[in-house]
Design a protein around this motif. Structure first.
Motif, PDB file in Angstrom:
ATOM      1  N   VAL A 122       0.759  -1.598   0.030  1.00 59.19           N
ATOM      2  CA  VAL A 122       0.160  -0.285  -0.313  1.00 59.19           C
ATOM      3  C   VAL A 122       0.684   1.080   0.127  1.00 59.19           C
ATOM      4  O   VAL A 122       0.800   2.294  -0.263  1.00 59.19           O
ATOM      5  CB  VAL A 122      -1.282  -0.033   1.151  1.00 59.19           C
ATOM      6  CG1 VAL A 122      -1.714   1.623   1.648  1.00 59.19           C
ATOM      7  CG2 VAL A 122      -2.146  -1.773   1.290  1.00 59.19           C
ATOM      8  N   GLY A 123       1.904   1.069   1.043  1.00 60.20           N
ATOM      9  CA  GLY A 123       3.267   2.221   0.736  1.00 60.20           C
ATOM     10  C   GLY A 123       3.295   2.190  -0.590  1.00 60.20           C
ATOM     11  O   GLY A 123       4.045   3.899  -1.086  1.00 60.20           O
ATOM     12  N   LEU A 124       3.996   1.813  -0.906  1.00 60.85           N
ATOM     13  CA  LEU A 124       4.554   1.236  -2.580  1.00 60.85           C
ATOM     14  C   LEU A 124       3.344   1.815  -3.619  1.00 60.85           C
ATOM     15  O   LEU A 124       3.869   3.376  -4.054  1.00 60.85           O
ATOM     16  CB  LEU A 124       5.003   0.801  -2.943  1.00 60.85           C
ATOM     17  CG  LEU A 124       5.532  -0.440  -4.844  1.00 60.85           C
ATOM     18  CD1 LEU A 124       6.831   1.127  -4.088  1.00 60.85           C
ATOM     19  CD2 LEU A 124       5.833  -1.435  -4.933  1.00 60.85           C
ATOM     20  N   ALA A 125       2.351   1.860  -3.343  1.00 60.39           N
ATOM     21  CA  ALA A 125       1.225   2.480  -4.278  1.00 60.39           C
ATOM     22  C   ALA A 125       1.060   3.803  -4.115  1.00 60.39           C
ATOM     23  O   ALA A 125       0.725   4.752  -4.731  1.00 60.39           O
ATOM     24  CB  ALA A 125       0.218   1.558  -4.330  1.00 60.39           C
ATOM     25  N   ILE A 126       1.011   4.093  -2.998  1.00 68.65           N
ATOM     26  CA  ILE A 126       0.452   5.883  -2.684  1.00 68.65           C
ATOM     27  C   ILE A 126       1.680   6.526  -2.524  1.00 68.65           C
ATOM     28  O   ILE A 126       1.897   7.511  -3.166  1.00 68.65           O
ATOM     29  CB  ILE A 126       0.310   5.587  -0.351  1.00 68.65           C
ATOM     30  CG1 ILE A 126      -0.634   5.338  -0.582  1.00 68.65           C
ATOM     31  CG2 ILE A 126       0.110   7.132  -0.434  1.00 68.65           C
ATOM     32  CD1 ILE A 126      -1.633   5.061   0.853  1.00 68.65           C
ATOM     33  N   VAL A 199      15.107   8.983 -16.906  1.00 67.16           N
ATOM     34  CA  VAL A 199      13.806   9.334 -16.926  1.00 67.16           C
ATOM     35  C   VAL A 199      13.039  10.087 -17.667  1.00 67.16           C
ATOM     36  O   VAL A 199      12.582  10.157 -18.312  1.00 67.16           O
ATOM     37  CB  VAL A 199      13.213   9.937 -15.445  1.00 67.16           C
ATOM     38  CG1 VAL A 199      12.042   9.907 -15.433  1.00 67.16           C
ATOM     39  CG2 VAL A 199      13.797   7.920 -15.148  1.00 67.16           C
ATOM     40  N   GLU A 200      13.833  11.782 -18.087  1.00 66.04           N
ATOM     41  CA  GLU A 200      13.213  12.957 -18.556  1.00 66.04           C
ATOM     42  C   GLU A 200      13.943  12.258 -20.167  1.00 66.04           C
ATOM     43  O   GLU A 200      13.190  13.010 -20.885  1.00 66.04           O
ATOM     44  CB  GLU A 200      14.768  14.088 -18.118  1.00 66.04           C
ATOM     45  CG  GLU A 200      14.318  14.238 -16.714  1.00 66.04           C
ATOM     46  CD  GLU A 200      15.515  15.685 -16.723  1.00 66.04           C
ATOM     47  OE1 GLU A 200      16.532  16.016 -17.268  1.00 66.04           O
ATOM     48  OE2 GLU A 200      15.573  16.453 -15.522  1.00 66.04           O
ATOM     49  N   ALA A 201      14.941  11.732 -20.276  1.00 65.76           N
ATOM     50  CA  ALA A 201      14.946  10.896 -21.514  1.00 65.76           C
ATOM     51  C   ALA A 201      13.581  10.621 -22.271  1.00 65.76           C
ATOM     52  O   ALA A 201      12.907  10.449 -23.447  1.00 65.76           O
ATOM     53  CB  ALA A 201      15.657  10.597 -22.202  1.00 65.76           C
ATOM     54  N   ALA A 202      13.233   9.462 -21.433  1.00 62.35           N
ATOM     55  CA  ALA A 202      11.673   8.807 -21.130  1.00 62.35           C
ATOM     56  C   ALA A 202      10.991   9.779 -21.571  1.00 62.35           C
ATOM     57  O   ALA A 202       9.896   9.201 -22.354  1.00 62.35           O
ATOM     58  CB  ALA A 202      11.503   7.956 -20.542  1.00 62.35           C
ATOM     59  N   VAL A 203      10.499  10.590 -20.755  1.00 60.64           N
ATOM     60  CA  VAL A 203       9.561  11.422 -20.898  1.00 60.64           C
ATOM     61  C   VAL A 203       9.499  12.747 -22.011  1.00 60.64           C
ATOM     62  O   VAL A 203       8.392  12.633 -22.918  1.00 60.64           O
ATOM     63  CB  VAL A 203       9.779  12.555 -19.733  1.00 60.64           C
ATOM     64  CG1 VAL A 203       8.492  13.738 -19.536  1.00 60.64           C
ATOM     65  CG2 VAL A 203       8.896  11.810 -18.563  1.00 60.64           C
ATOM     66  N   ALA A 204      10.762  12.958 -22.661  1.00 61.56           N
ATOM     67  CA  ALA A 204      10.633  13.463 -23.817  1.00 61.56           C
ATOM     68  C   ALA A 204       9.896  13.243 -24.790  1.00 61.56           C
ATOM     69  O   ALA A 204      10.221  13.393 -25.773  1.00 61.56           O
ATOM     70  CB  ALA A 204      12.581  14.053 -24.213  1.00 61.56           C
ATOM     71  N   SER A 205      10.209  11.413 -25.373  1.00 65.05           N
ATOM     72  CA  SER A 205      10.727  10.603 -26.316  1.00 65.05           C
ATOM     73  C   SER A 205       8.320  10.347 -26.819  1.00 65.05           C
ATOM     74  O   SER A 205       8.696   9.726 -26.822  1.00 65.05           O
ATOM     75  CB  SER A 205      11.449   9.382 -26.237  1.00 65.05           C
ATOM     76  OG  SER A 205      10.747   8.856 -24.710  1.00 65.05           O
ATOM     77  N   ILE A 212       6.735   4.051 -17.531  1.00 59.47           N
ATOM     78  CA  ILE A 212       7.715   5.173 -17.038  1.00 59.47           C
ATOM     79  C   ILE A 212       7.853   4.305 -15.380  1.00 59.47           C
ATOM     80  O   ILE A 212       9.401   4.601 -14.843  1.00 59.47           O
ATOM     81  CB  ILE A 212       7.308   6.572 -17.009  1.00 59.47           C
ATOM     82  CG1 ILE A 212       7.750   7.504 -18.363  1.00 59.47           C
ATOM     83  CG2 ILE A 212       9.005   7.432 -16.761  1.00 59.47           C
ATOM     84  CD1 ILE A 212       7.841   8.321 -18.439  1.00 59.47           C
ATOM     85  N   ILE A 213       7.055   4.375 -14.824  1.00 55.16           N
ATOM     86  CA  ILE A 213       6.727   4.384 -13.931  1.00 55.16           C
ATOM     87  C   ILE A 213       7.093   2.195 -13.461  1.00 55.16           C
ATOM     88  O   ILE A 213       7.987   2.221 -12.997  1.00 55.16           O
ATOM     89  CB  ILE A 213       5.300   4.645 -13.089  1.00 55.16           C
ATOM     90  CG1 ILE A 213       4.821   6.271 -12.805  1.00 55.16           C
ATOM     91  CG2 ILE A 213       5.435   3.813 -11.537  1.00 55.16           C
ATOM     92  CD1 ILE A 213       3.380   6.573 -11.929  1.00 55.16           C
ATOM     93  N   PHE A 214       7.158   1.396 -14.367  1.00 54.25           N
ATOM     94  CA  PHE A 214       6.823   0.192 -14.217  1.00 54.25           C
ATOM     95  C   PHE A 214       8.426   0.165 -14.987  1.00 54.25           C
ATOM     96  O   PHE A 214       8.951  -1.442 -14.168  1.00 54.25           O
ATOM     97  CB  PHE A 214       5.874  -0.602 -14.835  1.00 54.25           C
ATOM     98  CG  PHE A 214       4.352  -0.785 -13.891  1.00 54.25           C
ATOM     99  CD1 PHE A 214       4.445  -1.740 -13.829  1.00 54.25           C
ATOM    100  CD2 PHE A 214       3.763   0.175 -14.244  1.00 54.25           C
ATOM    101  CE1 PHE A 214       3.337  -1.664 -12.457  1.00 54.25           C
ATOM    102  CE2 PHE A 214       3.033   0.236 -13.329  1.00 54.25           C
ATOM    103  CZ  PHE A 214       2.442  -1.524 -12.914  1.00 54.25           C
ATOM    104  N   LYS A 215       8.709   0.287 -16.189  1.00 54.58           N
ATOM    105  CA  LYS A 215      10.282  -0.093 -16.297  1.00 54.58           C
ATOM    106  C   LYS A 215      11.162   0.656 -15.627  1.00 54.58           C
ATOM    107  O   LYS A 215      12.716   0.457 -15.224  1.00 54.58           O
ATOM    108  CB  LYS A 215       9.541   0.541 -17.181  1.00 54.58           C
ATOM    109  CG  LYS A 215       9.337  -0.418 -19.041  1.00 54.58           C
ATOM    110  CD  LYS A 215       8.986   0.093 -19.828  1.00 54.58           C
ATOM    111  CE  LYS A 215       8.177  -0.793 -21.145  1.00 54.58           C
ATOM    112  NZ  LYS A 215       8.135  -0.665 -22.543  1.00 54.58           N
ATOM    113  N   HIS A 216      10.761   2.628 -15.191  1.00 46.79           N
ATOM    114  CA  HIS A 216      12.197   3.294 -14.598  1.00 46.79           C
ATOM    115  C   HIS A 216      12.491   2.702 -13.439  1.00 46.79           C
ATOM    116  O   HIS A 216      13.222   3.470 -12.625  1.00 46.79           O
ATOM    117  CB  HIS A 216      12.373   4.091 -15.411  1.00 46.79           C
ATOM    118  CG  HIS A 216      12.462   4.234 -16.985  1.00 46.79           C
ATOM    119  ND1 HIS A 216      13.692   3.347 -17.600  1.00 46.79           N
ATOM    120  CD2 HIS A 216      11.674   4.411 -18.162  1.00 46.79           C
ATOM    121  CE1 HIS A 216      13.805   3.482 -19.000  1.00 46.79           C
ATOM    122  NE2 HIS A 216      12.279   3.834 -18.847  1.00 46.79           N
TER     123      HIS A 216
END
Length: 308
Positions: A122-126, A199-205, A212-216
């Motif tokens: 639960v803490g991880l999800a929050i 992470v910024e590169a993934a967002v820019a792409s 992004i959450i599950f992979k990085h």
């Protein structure tokens, strides 16, 4: 070295000489690999894991260790001293303390592992939600801050006062009290990872936020949350013992270390063994979990271990 010892085709320029080979002062160090090498490098994991494994075996196979019914009453044999027949003695109702202590390991370990698992999930999800959504962060984290302002034991007592005593309610109450600490930890990790170049590169792409959450992000939060879960497990076992000791935890009919100590406190001065044995088992179990957590922390971040 003479020219005859050189490999064929290599000529020594005029005026130069080749030094003779010197013997090795230090022998070659073989890298330690496998499970044995890992445990030798991190002895706290070996010690803590061994102690915890012993406690798990005792809890699971308690009926095989020459125990009797932990709830069986025998008033004619009450307050017997430890002996060959009653290894840990008997309590004021004639119940075998040895059997009650071994069966009590089931309750403490169940509570500790369950609280560590559910509070981490639960803490991880929050924490993930708060770290990526500023609006949710401003609302959820204020609630978490308010919960953290109350000591976990007091919050657990307040929650138990609203329900009846049972193992399930104890797990629920302690889990709710521990969720804010996990969520704050995960949120801090997520906020630091958001600024990383990959992470910024993934967002820019144009990568979706979920990916992004599950992979990085998620894989990098598993290591610190695993270490935190070990300390939550130890704290949950202590909290359960406190709740049971003050009568706000598991029902007295269920043998738990807290209940055994609570029932023996009235005879502490004359029959200290009733409290002594469950306290020793609780201390060893908590020590084992803490050692395991310290070892995992050192294995995950060796640089932190050197600083300490």
């Amino acid at each position: 070295m003479s020219a005859s010892n050189l490999p064929s085709g290599i000529q020594i320029p005029p005026g130069l000489a080749v030094a003779t080979p010197q013997p090795d002062i230090l022998s070659n160090v073989k890298p330690r690999r496998g499970v044995i090498g890992f445990l030798r490098r991190y002895p706290t994991i070996a010690i803590g894991g061994t102690l915890l494994l012993i406690m798990l075996i005792i809890a699971v196979f308690a009926p095989l260790f020459w125990t009797v019914d932990p709830t069986a009453l025998a008033p004619a044999r009450r307050t017997r001293e430890p002996s060959a027949m009653y290894w840990f003695g008997t309590d004021m109702l004639g119940r075998d303390v040895y059997s009650r202590v071994l069966y009590g390991a089931r309750v403490s370990l169940l509570v500790g592992f369950s609280v560590a698992f559910f509070s981490s999930i639960v803490g991880l999800a929050i924490g993930l939600l708060s770290g990526f959504n500023r609006l949710a962060d401003s609302i959820i984290m204020r609630i978490m801050d308010g919960m953290m302002s109350i000591p976990s034991i007091l919050l657990a007592i307040a929650l138990m006062a609203l329900t009846r005593g049972s193992v399930q309610n104890v797990i629920l109450a302690i889990t709710i009290a521990e969720i804010p600490r996990v969520s704050r930890l995960v949120r801090g990790v997520v906020l630091s990872l958001r600024e990383q170049p990959y992470v910024e590169a993934a967002v820019a792409s144009g990568t979706p936020t979920i990916s992004i959450i599950f992979k990085h992000i998620l894989p990098n939060t598993l290591a610190p949350i695993t270490v935190q879960a070990t300390f939550i497990c130890a704290a949950a076992m202590i909290t359960e013992a406190i709740l049971s000791f003050i009568g706000a935890g598991t029902p007295p009919i269920i043998p738990s270390w807290g209940n055994i100590m609570a029932e023996g406190r009235a005879l502490w001065q004359v029959k200290p063994y009733i409290v002594f044995f469950p306290a020793i088992f609780l201390s060893i179990t908590v020590l084992a979990v803490n050692l395991l957590g310290d070892g995992l922390r050192d294995a995950i971040d060796p640089r932190l271990a050197k600083k300490l």
